[in-house]
Design an enzyme around this catalytic site. Structure first.
Site, short mmCIF file in Angstrom:
data_model
loop_
_atom_site.label_atom_id
_atom_site.label_comp_id
_atom_site.label_asym_id
_atom_site.label_seq_id
_atom_site.Cartn_x
_atom_site.Cartn_y
_atom_site.Cartn_z
N GLU A 143 10.79 -4.37 11.95
CA GLU A 143 10.33 -3.24 11.13
C GLU A 143 9.02 -2.67 11.70
O GLU A 143 8.05 -3.40 11.87
CB GLU A 143 10.09 -3.72 9.69
N LYS A 151 -2.10 -7.52 -8.72
CA LYS A 151 -2.95 -7.56 -7.54
C LYS A 151 -2.46 -6.44 -6.61
O LYS A 151 -1.45 -6.57 -5.92
CB LYS A 151 -2.86 -8.91 -6.82
N TRP A 197 0.80 -1.23 0.00
CA TRP A 197 0.00 0.00 0.00
C TRP A 197 0.83 1.28 0.00
O TRP A 197 0.29 2.35 -0.26
CB TRP A 197 -0.99 0.03 1.17
N CYS A 225 9.99 1.16 2.95
CA CYS A 225 10.83 -0.01 3.24
C CYS A 225 12.26 0.43 3.54
O CYS A 225 12.98 -0.27 4.23
CB CYS A 225 10.81 -0.95 2.06
N GLY A 242 6.41 -6.28 -0.50
CA GLY A 242 5.57 -6.31 0.70
C GLY A 242 6.38 -6.76 1.89
O GLY A 242 7.61 -6.65 1.90
N GLU A 280 10.82 -7.94 -2.99
CA GLU A 280 11.33 -6.70 -2.37
C GLU A 280 10.64 -6.58 -1.02
O GLU A 280 9.43 -6.31 -0.96
CB GLU A 280 10.99 -5.48 -3.25
N LEU A 281 11.38 -6.80 0.05
CA LEU A 281 10.75 -6.96 1.36
C LEU A 281 11.11 -5.82 2.30
O LEU A 281 11.44 -4.73 1.86
CB LEU A 281 11.11 -8.33 1.92
P1 NAD Z 1 1.91 -7.21 2.86
O1 NAD Z 1 2.96 -8.25 2.74
O2 NAD Z 1 0.92 -7.33 3.94
O3 NAD Z 1 1.04 -7.14 1.51
C1 NAD Z 1 1.63 -6.91 0.25
C2 NAD Z 1 0.72 -7.47 -0.82
O4 NAD Z 1 0.69 -8.88 -0.70
C3 NAD Z 1 -0.72 -7.00 -0.73
O5 NAD Z 1 -1.22 -6.79 -2.02
C4 NAD Z 1 -1.40 -8.18 -0.06
O6 NAD Z 1 -2.77 -8.28 -0.30
C5 NAD Z 1 -0.65 -9.33 -0.68
N1 NAD Z 1 -0.72 -10.58 0.06
C6 NAD Z 1 -0.95 -10.74 1.39
N2 NAD Z 1 -0.92 -12.06 1.71
C7 NAD Z 1 -0.68 -12.74 0.55
C8 NAD Z 1 -0.53 -14.11 0.24
N3 NAD Z 1 -0.62 -15.06 1.16
N4 NAD Z 1 -0.25 -14.45 -1.04
C9 NAD Z 1 -0.12 -13.49 -1.98
N5 NAD Z 1 -0.28 -12.18 -1.75
C10 NAD Z 1 -0.54 -11.80 -0.49
O7 NAD Z 1 2.68 -5.82 2.90
P2 NAD Z 1 2.06 -4.37 3.13
O8 NAD Z 1 1.67 -4.26 4.56
O9 NAD Z 1 1.06 -4.07 2.07
O10 NAD Z 1 3.32 -3.44 2.83
C11 NAD Z 1 4.25 -3.10 3.79
C12 NAD Z 1 5.48 -3.97 3.69
O11 NAD Z 1 6.04 -3.85 2.38
C13 NAD Z 1 6.58 -3.56 4.62
O12 NAD Z 1 7.17 -4.69 5.22
C14 NAD Z 1 7.60 -2.89 3.72
O13 NAD Z 1 8.91 -2.89 4.17
C15 NAD Z 1 7.44 -3.64 2.46
N6 NAD Z 1 7.92 -2.84 1.31
C16 NAD Z 1 9.08 -3.21 0.68
C17 NAD Z 1 9.57 -2.45 -0.36
C18 NAD Z 1 10.83 -2.84 -1.09
O14 NAD Z 1 11.00 -2.41 -2.22
N7 NAD Z 1 11.72 -3.62 -0.53
C19 NAD Z 1 8.88 -1.32 -0.77
C20 NAD Z 1 7.70 -0.98 -0.11
C21 NAD Z 1 7.23 -1.76 0.93
#
Ligand code: NAD
Length: 492
Positions: free
Chosen positions: A385, A175, A151, A284, A228, A250-251
């Site tokens: 984090e 997605k 998000w 992130c 994510g 990318e986590l």
């Molecule tokens: P999240 O992992 O909760 O969700 C990310 C996406 O994955 C969403 O679209 C979600 O619906 C989907 N998702 C959730 N469960 C899933 C599953 N079991 N299978 C497939 N898809 C699934 O992350 P968030 O809360 O939306 O974002 C914040 C996180 O993202 C933080 O940890 C942040 O550090 C990371 N982030 C990393 C980068 C990077 O480039 N390294 C950039 C931005 C954000």
């Protein structure tokens, strides 16, 4: 309330269940739109459409140069609609208009850069060790790519996947996060106008388990590009491995921002504030661990706190606002819970420390810019984090200790080093275990510089020339040029 439908085969469509879910405005805490709630059936429909668009019709017939021109045109349309998309993101995400205007004006560069790269993807003619053969390589697209986004910065993070995936000739099912789907759905309307054939890019909205998991496990999906949290990334990696899908992950991060006594302190204060309070710390690459050298600790903290105290909070649509709301209600609760954890662990609270009750924050999900000092790197507040405006300050004596603290964490995404000693800057850049090292700056990102994580921060890279290789597979072609018939019973 505004309604956002999914996008499959070039058309806006309802979900098969007919269900909707609310999207909230974080500044008011109220729902402002409804988004179609997808399911495994919708994923299957979108993936099949994307597979068909990959295999037949006009997309696979296009030359690489023509694909590049389409991406270029898309970049132009995005630039044209930048203001509208920026305002939409502010409403849906709570990001500051000041940041979103800059971001939306910059995002077209991904489509220009990777559009330009589309017809520079080339194989090689190999100087074979065997006589009587000609050998060359082809770099071919993979097929259907699943792009799963978080998000924070939805369109920027999506573009890091979409532009190289399309440049390489793949088709995509997106997605977006269930918290911020609107900007993606608005953006994909531009594909038809840019001239992309229907089905090349599709969007299925909904929740992780209902849409994300079926997408990751769908047999026709050949690659998952995910940004994510590390916990979701791990699940996706495990699921994708079962059918040998490629992944880019990318986590998260817990990035150190390290200030040596020889640094330009005013610049470093700026960098420390930008590292943790910009984007309300929801990035992130947040510099969430500030490492300060002993001798400047007190003077640095005075400057930092006096700047952080003046941060203006409030309406993200106002250009004057510096710290906006947290994007989601669960994230708001999570940030507040980490503040409690830090207090219980014995970190010393020197700024903020709770929900913002300023009148200008209304009923929005605002957290006061928060600073903890006397943090031990073993504490959870230094290891996990938070993804919010919460800074942990840690003291160090010398370079060795700074390095040991910086690397003593399971993540390795970003890092900052503030020093005027060029030798030290280079030594630190060599020894920090992170995918990005910023020297005397922080949080700079470009479409042409590789971005990726070390350790638990991810797999693979986005941005830069090599990112397109993440969306290609290599084929080796052997041609027999010899006149003689080979012995069939020995290896050639
Ligand atoms: P999240 O992992 O909760 O969700 C990310 C996406 O994955 C969403 O679209 C979600 O619906 C989907 N998702 C959730 N469960 C899933 C599953 N079991 N299978 C497939 N898809 C699934 O992350 P968030 O809360 O939306 O974002 C914040 C996180 O993202 C933080 O940890 C942040 O550090 C990371 N982030 C990393 C980068 C990077 O480039 N390294 C950039 C931005 C954000």
């Amino acid at each position: 309330m505004q309604k956002y439908r999914m996008y499959i085969d070039g058309k806006e469509v309802d979900s098969s269940s007919g269900r909707w879910f609310d999207s909230f405005n974080p500044y008011t805490g109220e729902p402002w739109a409804q988004v179609a709630e997808g399911s495994a059936d919708d994923v299957d429909r979108a993936v099949r459409v994307a597979h068909r668009a990959f295999s037949e019709g006009s997309w696979p017939e296009l030359t690489a140069s023509q694909r590049g021109l389409l991406l270029h045109k898309l970049g132009d349309l995005l630039a044209r609609d930048a203001k509208k998309l920026a305002e939409l993101e502010v409403r849906d995400n709570g990001k500051l208009i000041a940041e979103m205007q800059g971001q939306l004006n910059y995002i077209p560069n991904w489509y220009y850069y990777f559009g330009g790269l589309a017809d520079k993807i080339q194989g090689a003619t190999l100087p074979l060790d065997k006589k009587g053969y000609f050998n060359f390589t082809r770099h071919e697209p993979l097929g259907v790519v699943a792009a799963i986004t978080p998000w924070n910065s939805p369109l920027l993070i999506l573009s890091m996947k979409l532009a190289p995936a399309l440049a390489a000739g793949n088709t995509v099912v997106i997605k977006p996060s269930e918290f911020t789907s609107a900007s993606t759905l608005e953006f994909v309307k531009l594909f038809e106008e840019a001239g992309f054939p229907p089905g090349v890019v599709n969007v299925v909205t909904g929740f992780g388990k209902d849409v994300g998991t079926p997408l990751v496990t769908h047999p026709l999906v050949k690659k998952v590009a995910f940004t994510g949290s590390d916990s979701t990334g791990r699940q996706i990696n495990e699921l994708a491995a079962k059918s040998f899908k490629r992944v880019t992950l990318e986590l998260g991060g817990k990035s150190p921002n390290i200030v040596f006594a020889d640094a330009k302190l005013d610049d470093a204060v700026n960098g420390a504030v930008a590292g943790i309070f910009a984007a309300t710390g929801q990035t992130c690459i947040a510099g969430s661990r500030l490492l300060l050298q002993d001798s400047i600790y007190d003077s640095f903290m005075d400057k930092l706190l006096s700047m952080a105290k003046t941060a203006r909070m409030g309406d993200p649509m106002s250009l004057q606002t510096q710290v906006g709301p947290v994007t989601t209600r669960p994230q708001y609760d999570k940030v507040l819970s980490y503040i409690d954890i830090a207090k219980k662990e014995g970190a010393k609270l020197v700024l903020g420390g709770g929900a913002a009750t300023r009148p200008e924050c209304g009923k929005g999900w605002f957290v006061e810019p928060t600073v903890f000092t006397e943090v031990d790197n073993k504490m959870r507040i230094a290891q996990e984090e938070v993804f919010g405006p919460v800074l942990s300050v840690i003291r160090f004596k010398d370079e060795e200790e700074a390095l040991a603290i910086a690397n003593d964490v399971r993540f390795g995404l970003g890092s900052g080093v503030w020093t005027n000693d060029i030798g030290r800057a280079i030594r630190m850049s060599e020894r920090i275990q992170a995918g990005t090292v910023w020297i005397n700056t922080y949080r700079a990102v470009s479409y042409l510089s590789p971005f990726g994580g070390y350790k638990d921060s991810g797999l693979g890279h986005e941005n830069g020339m090599d990112a397109v290789r993440e969306y290609l597979q290599v084929k080796s072609v052997w041609i027999n040029t010899g006149a003689a018939t080979a012995n069939p019973f020995v290896m050639r």
